[in-house]
Design an enzyme around this catalytic site. Structure first.
Site, mmCIF file in Angstrom:
data_model
loop_
_atom_site.group_PDB
_atom_site.id
_atom_site.type_symbol
_atom_site.label_atom_id
_atom_site.label_comp_id
_atom_site.label_asym_id
_atom_site.label_seq_id
_atom_site.Cartn_x
_atom_site.Cartn_y
_atom_site.Cartn_z
ATOM 1 N N ASP A 7 0.884 -1.163 0.000
ATOM 2 C CA ASP A 7 0.000 0.000 0.000
ATOM 3 C C ASP A 7 0.928 1.220 0.000
ATOM 4 O O ASP A 7 2.142 1.088 0.201
ATOM 5 C CB ASP A 7 -0.883 -0.019 1.262
ATOM 6 C CG ASP A 7 -1.807 1.191 1.342
ATOM 7 O OD1 ASP A 7 -2.512 1.476 0.360
ATOM 8 O OD2 ASP A 7 -1.813 1.881 2.385
ATOM 9 N N SER A 8 0.331 2.405 -0.198
ATOM 10 C CA SER A 8 1.132 3.623 -0.086
ATOM 11 C C SER A 8 1.598 3.851 1.344
ATOM 12 O O SER A 8 2.537 4.617 1.572
ATOM 13 C CB SER A 8 0.289 4.824 -0.526
ATOM 14 O OG SER A 8 -0.851 4.914 0.308
ATOM 15 N N CYS A 70 -4.431 -1.830 -1.789
ATOM 16 C CA CYS A 70 -4.575 -0.396 -2.029
ATOM 17 C C CYS A 70 -5.515 -0.241 -3.215
ATOM 18 O O CYS A 70 -5.239 -0.786 -4.297
ATOM 19 C CB CYS A 70 -3.197 0.177 -2.355
ATOM 20 S SG CYS A 70 -3.210 1.878 -2.896
ATOM 21 N N GLU A 149 -2.518 8.580 8.261
ATOM 22 C CA GLU A 149 -1.074 8.314 8.365
ATOM 23 C C GLU A 149 -0.511 8.990 9.624
ATOM 24 O O GLU A 149 0.380 8.461 10.270
ATOM 25 C CB GLU A 149 -0.331 8.852 7.130
ATOM 26 C CG GLU A 149 -0.511 8.022 5.874
ATOM 27 C CD GLU A 149 0.248 6.685 5.881
ATOM 28 O OE1 GLU A 149 1.415 6.657 6.285
ATOM 29 O OE2 GLU A 149 -0.366 5.669 5.487
ATOM 30 N N CYS A 181 -11.115 3.002 -0.078
ATOM 31 C CA CYS A 181 -9.687 3.241 0.152
ATOM 32 C C CYS A 181 -9.335 2.451 1.399
ATOM 33 O O CYS A 181 -10.075 2.499 2.393
ATOM 34 C CB CYS A 181 -9.442 4.739 0.375
ATOM 35 S SG CYS A 181 -7.790 5.115 1.028
ATOM 36 N N HIS A 183 -7.224 2.853 3.643
ATOM 37 C CA HIS A 183 -6.975 3.618 4.873
ATOM 38 C C HIS A 183 -8.268 3.826 5.680
ATOM 39 O O HIS A 183 -8.221 3.962 6.908
ATOM 40 C CB HIS A 183 -6.412 5.005 4.532
ATOM 41 C CG HIS A 183 -4.937 5.033 4.252
ATOM 42 N ND1 HIS A 183 -4.399 4.563 3.089
ATOM 43 C CD2 HIS A 183 -3.891 5.495 4.995
ATOM 44 C CE1 HIS A 183 -3.077 4.735 3.111
ATOM 45 N NE2 HIS A 183 -2.752 5.293 4.265
#
Ligand code: DGL
Length: 273
Positions: A7-8, A70, A149, A181, A183
């Protein structure tokens, strides 16, 4: 056989969590491309190039099956990855419009995802196949990936971003909202505070974990039942903050991690070393 995931940043941990519940004995490599987070506002071609190189890296480390944890990277790269690595099974994320369309009573469904995910063909094809007769309301929640994040799961700024996305959807009668998403499942408690419990929140991670299990089983790659297998973590960012993020987000679900258990890898001339 080892599963490689990426994932990012920390978003894919929502998928890792589901995989650990379902397949605890399966060894996992997880790479967070935190040098490049967020992916969402980037051009699809750029995210595709990152995804190819990260896949190469995970295969070099011994992964046999890749979970693209992701939505943005799946939108940008899943077809391309399958064509580039034809012997590798890939499991990707697609916005869970199908289960949402099947379960909505009001016929109004919200989708929260990044700009790149909404631009991708994958989203267009899911909408075309499954969303006829349903009103889809979309929002990119600008800044939300950065808040997650940063570990801000319920502060005023995070709440304001979500309220700005969800309140207009609620006003139009939304009764189901899709986490498009990886996240966003980490802010589901806040989302439910804003929407109330009458709105169903769909996190696709458990379905993705089940699909991963099917893919492994079909190849005879499922680990036999046993104690939890190790997870190796990599970041292209910094080890110590990443260890803290994992500890906070997966509280109690993995043994506490020391930052020296996180391996840092560096981008150099568009390659990972
Ligand atoms: N977690 C990712 C997704 O599912 C990426 C978010 C981002 O980096 O913008 O789309």
């Amino acid at each position: 056989m080892i599963i490689g995931m990426f994932d990012s940043g920390v978003g894919g941990l929502s998928v890792l969590r589901a995989l650990r519940w379902q397949l605890p004995a399966q060894p996992i490599l997880y790479l967070a491309d935190q040098a490049h987070v967020p992916y969402g506002p980037r051009p699809l071609e750029e995210v595709r190039a990152f995804s190819v190189e990260i896949t190469r890296f995970l295969l070099r480390q011994g992964a046999r099956c890749i979970v693209v944890a992701c939505n943005t990277a799946s939108a940008a790269a899943l077809h391309h990855l399958r064509a580039t690595f034809p012997d590798v099974p890939f499991v990707g994320m697609e916005p869970a419009v199908k289960p949402a369309a099947e379960s909505t009573h009001s016929g109004v469904v919200g989708v929260l995802a990044t700009p790149a995910t909404f631009q991708g063909e994958l989203y267009a094809s899911v909408v075309e196949r499954f969303a006829s007769g349903v009103t889809l309301l979309q929002d990119t929640c600008p800044g939300l990936v950065g808040q997650i994040e940063a570990g801000d799961l319920n502060g005023p700024r995070t709440r304001a971003i979500l309220a700005a996305a969800l309140n207009p959807m609620l006003a139009q009668g939304m009764d189901t909202v899709v986490m498009g998403c990886t996240h966003y499942p980490f802010v589901i408690p806040l989302i439910q505070e804003i929407t109330g419990t009458g709105v169903r929140v769909i996190d696709p991670a458990p379905a993705v974990a089940r699909q991963t299990g099917r893919v492994l089983a079909a190849r005879g790659w499922l680990a036999p039942p046993g104690p939890p297998a190790p997870v190796r973590f990599f970041t292209t960012g910094q080890a110590e903050p990443f260890a803290g993020q994992i500890a906070r987000l997966l509280d109690g679900e993995l043994p506490p991690l020391a930052s020296d258990m996180i391996e840092v890898v560096h981008w150099k001339d568009q390659h990972l070393e």
